[in-house]
Motif scaffolding. Structure first.
Motif, short mmCIF file in Angstrom:
data_model
loop_
_atom_site.label_atom_id
_atom_site.label_comp_id
_atom_site.label_asym_id
_atom_site.label_seq_id
_atom_site.Cartn_x
_atom_site.Cartn_y
_atom_site.Cartn_z
N ARG A 1 0.82 -1.21 0.00
CA ARG A 1 0.00 0.00 0.00
C ARG A 1 0.85 1.25 0.00
O ARG A 1 0.58 2.22 -0.71
N GLU A 2 1.87 1.20 0.83
CA GLU A 2 2.77 2.34 0.92
C GLU A 2 3.38 2.65 -0.44
O GLU A 2 3.45 3.79 -0.87
N ILE A 3 3.82 1.57 -1.10
CA ILE A 3 4.43 1.74 -2.42
C ILE A 3 3.37 2.25 -3.39
O ILE A 3 3.64 3.11 -4.23
N GLY A 4 2.13 1.73 -3.23
CA GLY A 4 1.02 2.21 -4.05
C GLY A 4 0.82 3.71 -3.88
O GLY A 4 0.63 4.45 -4.85
N VAL A 5 0.86 4.17 -2.62
CA VAL A 5 0.71 5.60 -2.37
C VAL A 5 1.84 6.38 -3.02
O VAL A 5 1.62 7.42 -3.66
N MET A 6 3.04 5.87 -2.91
CA MET A 6 4.17 6.56 -3.52
C MET A 6 3.98 6.68 -5.03
O MET A 6 4.22 7.74 -5.62
N ARG A 7 3.52 5.59 -5.62
CA ARG A 7 3.29 5.63 -7.07
C ARG A 7 2.17 6.63 -7.37
O ARG A 7 2.25 7.38 -8.34
N ALA A 8 1.12 6.63 -6.51
CA ALA A 8 -0.01 7.52 -6.75
C ALA A 8 0.43 8.98 -6.69
O ALA A 8 0.01 9.79 -7.50
N VAL A 9 1.28 9.32 -5.72
CA VAL A 9 1.66 10.73 -5.58
C VAL A 9 2.80 11.12 -6.51
O VAL A 9 3.37 12.19 -6.37
N GLY A 10 3.14 10.24 -7.44
CA GLY A 10 4.04 10.68 -8.50
C GLY A 10 5.42 10.05 -8.51
O GLY A 10 6.29 10.51 -9.24
N TRP B 1 11.39 -4.95 -8.90
CA TRP B 1 10.67 -4.86 -10.16
C TRP B 1 9.20 -5.28 -9.97
O TRP B 1 8.29 -4.67 -10.48
N LYS B 2 9.03 -6.32 -9.16
CA LYS B 2 7.68 -6.82 -8.88
C LYS B 2 6.84 -5.76 -8.17
O LYS B 2 5.67 -5.56 -8.49
N ALA B 3 7.47 -5.09 -7.21
CA ALA B 3 6.74 -4.07 -6.45
C ALA B 3 6.40 -2.88 -7.34
O ALA B 3 5.30 -2.33 -7.26
N ALA B 4 7.35 -2.50 -8.20
CA ALA B 4 7.14 -1.31 -9.02
C ALA B 4 6.10 -1.56 -10.11
O ALA B 4 5.39 -0.66 -10.52
N LYS B 5 6.02 -2.82 -10.52
CA LYS B 5 5.13 -3.18 -11.62
C LYS B 5 3.66 -3.09 -11.19
O LYS B 5 2.78 -2.88 -12.00
N LYS B 6 3.45 -3.27 -9.91
CA LYS B 6 2.09 -3.29 -9.38
C LYS B 6 1.41 -1.95 -9.62
O LYS B 6 1.94 -0.90 -9.27
N GLN B 7 0.23 -1.98 -10.22
CA GLN B 7 -0.49 -0.74 -10.45
C GLN B 7 -0.97 -0.18 -9.11
O GLN B 7 -1.46 -0.93 -8.27
N PRO B 8 -0.85 1.14 -8.94
CA PRO B 8 -1.28 1.71 -7.65
C PRO B 8 -2.74 1.42 -7.33
O PRO B 8 -3.08 1.23 -6.17
N VAL B 9 -3.61 1.36 -8.36
CA VAL B 9 -5.03 1.06 -8.08
C VAL B 9 -5.17 -0.29 -7.38
O VAL B 9 -5.96 -0.45 -6.46
N GLU B 10 -4.40 -1.27 -7.87
CA GLU B 10 -4.50 -2.60 -7.27
C GLU B 10 -3.94 -2.59 -5.86
O GLU B 10 -4.51 -3.18 -4.95
N ALA B 11 -2.83 -1.88 -5.69
CA ALA B 11 -2.17 -1.85 -4.39
C ALA B 11 -3.03 -1.16 -3.35
O ALA B 11 -3.00 -1.51 -2.17
N LEU B 12 -3.82 -0.18 -3.78
CA LEU B 12 -4.55 0.65 -2.82
C LEU B 12 -5.94 0.13 -2.52
O LEU B 12 -6.68 0.73 -1.76
#
Ligand SMILES: Nc1ncnc2c1ncn2[C@@H]1O[C@H](COP(=O)(O)OP(=O)(O)OP(=O)(O)O)[C@@H](O)[C@H]1O
Ligand SMILES: [Mg+2]
Lengths: 264, 393
Positions: B297-306, B381-392
């Motif tokens: 989730r945290e990584i998802g948030v990071m991806r979401a905020v840019g 790579w696995k973590a970065a590949k995850k779409q933020p929508v899915e993670a969140l």
């Protein structure tokens, strides 16, 4: 007190001259931040296709306060994800300042998100290893402007009333305080639009009111549009506009008070 | 401390990575321990192998300019085997090598050596030699300049049978002589590289053998000024004209062969040691994978905020690299400490590090960091590949 934070106007992407693009000048004239036309979002689960949004239209302008309401599973979060460029529609178009977001690469969308959109989540999603101040700085941490970022983050935390909690870690803050940190975080890049998915869902009424008040002030001071998904009637009451989603369709999106819809 | 914070602010990825690692301290420490084990394994095996080699190679010291010339035996058809060098052969060798020391050796097997008390020393070899002082140093007693009618005893024989200079030993050579000799000197230990195997030999003057046939000849040059190669080549071209009559064995070649063998063994052992780094890599990959899943989730948030994908990859790879760097930072001094103990035991000097040995420690450290970095790539790579929508969700 605050520096000029009016959102920088993003230029339309040249070259895209498909039919829908005739809308662009009008968008620019109206200063529309994001507009959706006949937006459909489908999810494929196995052999089954779920239509979460069934062709809806929407537009968000600066300083708007829009509440998205509706029963569970009606597509509220889906809509918010599209507004937030976290996802792209299956059909129809979503335009960010006139540019079709489907023309953006994943990297483009990430950059646009960073500069245009702030996110606030129901469960805050603060990073537990970072202090309140660092959490607010987080979206800009990689920008190599640590001094500027720190100043702005302090200013925002003072703005949300947490000037005395800068060095507290998330587990040392109350729910309302965490949400205020999250709101400060969402504002660090001076977004044009703030998207909140049930921001008051984990808060009591009083704290929720504080957050709403904060939204109002921010809209007035910083010109941000606020779009919030909510189950709370009092939140919808405060909104300029209520978008009522039922089963992926907008049933009543009038500008007027639509209290009847909210009190479901 | 505040300047450190200010500097750190310019390396946000490192700061974030370090914070994340300190979140699951026990897990991070275990991953670090795995790297430490790998680095120490490679470092100490490499260093220990080098020290052992060094220790063994010391035996060759002083024999660098030495070669042994053996006769090649031919069947002459009449049933007897001719061979053995005559005095004339030896003189020819001296001539063609232009003043190089050529020492003829008589080596007999049908011999018997007895201690002063009459005990038979079965391990002793008897060799006839002139002028052993040009070769060996005495550990006790003195090697006479003009050596006649006394014996010189190798260190091992003397030690095992408690023989001292002045003792009288009996040497009998079948068909030649049986005589009592006074021991003039006991030699310094020579080690296995000595072609005459002096440690197990009782030397008697060549004169004791009447009409000697020489079993071999030692050719010796000063290795600091000349190479023994020139001398041995001259001998070979002098004698091996029509057929191969002499055979030359150079200590240098033997030494090189040894060195190669050691190297091969060492490399094999290091290969075994490397397996521990492989295990460390697996541990780190596992650690990072767990950590990435926990922080989805945290990584998802990071991806979401840019945060772009590459920033997420950098963050997680930085984390695994930090594990490797800390592991190496702990492992290197540990390996060096163990290396000092090995040096003390094998070489008698704790600081007798060799460049080759230290190289293995460096290799261990570099591999420790490298494998950690690589181990972080897949989870990142696995973590970065995850779409933020899915993670969140
Ligand atoms: N990733 C997905 N895969 C498949 N179906 C999905 C996915 N995400 C959402 N849906 C479906 O789309 C519909 C809309 O979901 P959405 O999350 O937008 O609802 P919501 O209005 O936010 O509900 P809630 O109020 O419970 O949060 C639901 O029927 C849901 O099952
Ligand atoms: Mg939802």
């Amino acid at each position: 007190m605050a520096p000029d934070i009016s959102a920088p106007a993003e230029t339309d992407q040249p070259g895209a001259d498909r039919e829908e693009d005739r809308q662009s000048p009008r968008d620019a004239g109206n200063d529309v931040i994001i507009r959706g036309e006949s937006v459909v979002k489908e999810y494929q689960t196995g052999a089954q296709t779920v239509q979460a949004l069934k062709g809806i239209d929407f537009s968000i302008q600066p300083s708007d306060f829009v509440a998205i309401v509706g029963p569970s599973g009606s597509g509220k979060s889906t809509l918010l994800n599209l507004l937030g460029l976290l996802d792209v529609p299956t059909r129809g178009t979503v335009r960010l300042r006139g540019t079709d977001v489907s023309t953006f690469s994943d990297g483009d969308r990430t950059t646009k998100r960073k500069h245009t959109i702030g996110f606030v989540f129901q469960s805050f999603y603060l990073i537990p290893t970072l202090t309140a101040l660092e959490n607010v700085e987080m979206p800009r941490m990689l920008d190599r402007t640590p001094k500027k970022t720190r100043e702005r983050a302090k200013q925002l935390l003072r703005r949300v009333g947490l000037g005395d909690r800068l060095d507290h870690y998330p587990d040392e803050l109350s729910g309302g305080q965490k949400q205020r940190v999250a709101i400060a975080r969402s504002l660090i890049n001076d977004p044009a639009i703030l998207l909140a998915d049930e921001p008051t869902g984990n808060l009591d009424r009083e704290t929720g009111d504080d957050i709403l008040e904060l939204f109002d002030e921010l809209r007035a001071e910083e010109n941000v549009a606020v779009v919030t998904v909510t189950h709370d009637a009092y939140v919808a009451e405060e909104a300029d506009r209520v978008v009522n989603l039922v089963d992926g369709e907008i049933t009543d999106a009038d500008e007027a008070e639509s209290n009847g819809v909210v009190e479901q | 401390m505040s300047w450190l914070r200010r500097v750190a602010a310019y390396f946000p990825t490192v700061v974030l990575a370090r914070r994340n690692l300190s979140r699951a301290t026990a897990r991070s420490l275990l991953a670090i321990a795995a790297v430490v084990i790998g680095v120490v394994a490679i470092g100490t095996i490499g260093m220990g192998g080098e020290a052992f080699k060094q220790d063994q190679m010391e035996a060759f010291e002083g024999f660098g300019g030495t070669a042994t010339v053996y006769p090649v035996y031919h069947h002459d058809g009449s049933g007897s085997i001719n061979g053995d060098f005559s005095r004339q052969n030896i003189n020819r060798m001296r001539q063609v090598t232009d003043g190089t020391t050529v020492l003829p050796i008589v080596e007999r097997w049908d011999t018997l050596v007895q201690t002063p008390t009459g005990e038979v020393i079965i391990t002793a070899q008897v060799k006839g030699l002139d002028n052993p002082g040009s070769f060996y140093d005495a550990q006790s007693g003195t090697i006479p300049d003009n050596w006649k009618r006394s014996a010189i005893v190798g260190s091992r024989i003397a030690e095992n049978n408690d023989i001292q200079p002045g003792d009288r030993i009996t040497v009998s050579v079948n068909g030649s002589f049986t005589r009592k000799f006074s021991v003039a000197a006991v030699l310094e230990p020579q080690g296995f590289a000595d072609q005459l195997r002096a440690d197990r030999t009782v030397f008697v003057p060549l004169d004791e053998f009447d009409d000697p046939e020489y079993d071999s000849a030692i050719v010796r040059v000063d290795p600091t000024t000349t190479s023994v190669d020139a001398a041995t080549e001259s001998i070979e071209s002098e004698f091996n004209t029509r057929e191969r009559n002499v055979y030359v064995q150079k200590v240098q070649e033997q030494r090189e062969g040894f060195e190669k063998t050691f190297e091969t063994i060492n490399q094999f052992l290091i290969g075994v040691g490397s397996i521990s780094l492989l295990v460390a890599a697996v541990t780190i990959a596992n650690t990072m994978l767990m950590s990435a899943i926990e922080r989805e989730r945290e990584i998802g948030v990071m991806r979401a905020v840019g945060y772009p994908k590459r920033a997420v990859v950098s963050l997680l790879v930085a984390e695994s690299s930090i594990l490797g760097i800390i592991g190496s930072m702990v492992g290197v001094p540990l390996a060096l400490g163990i290396g000092m103990v090995l040096n003390q035991v094998l070489l008698g000097d704790p600081l007798a590090f060799t460049a080759a040995g230290l190289r293995y420690v460096a290799i261990g450290a570099v591999f420790g960091i490298g494998t950690s970095l690589l181990a972080g790539v897949y989870p990142a790579w696995k973590a970065a590949k995850k779409q933020p929508v899915e993670a969140l969700d």
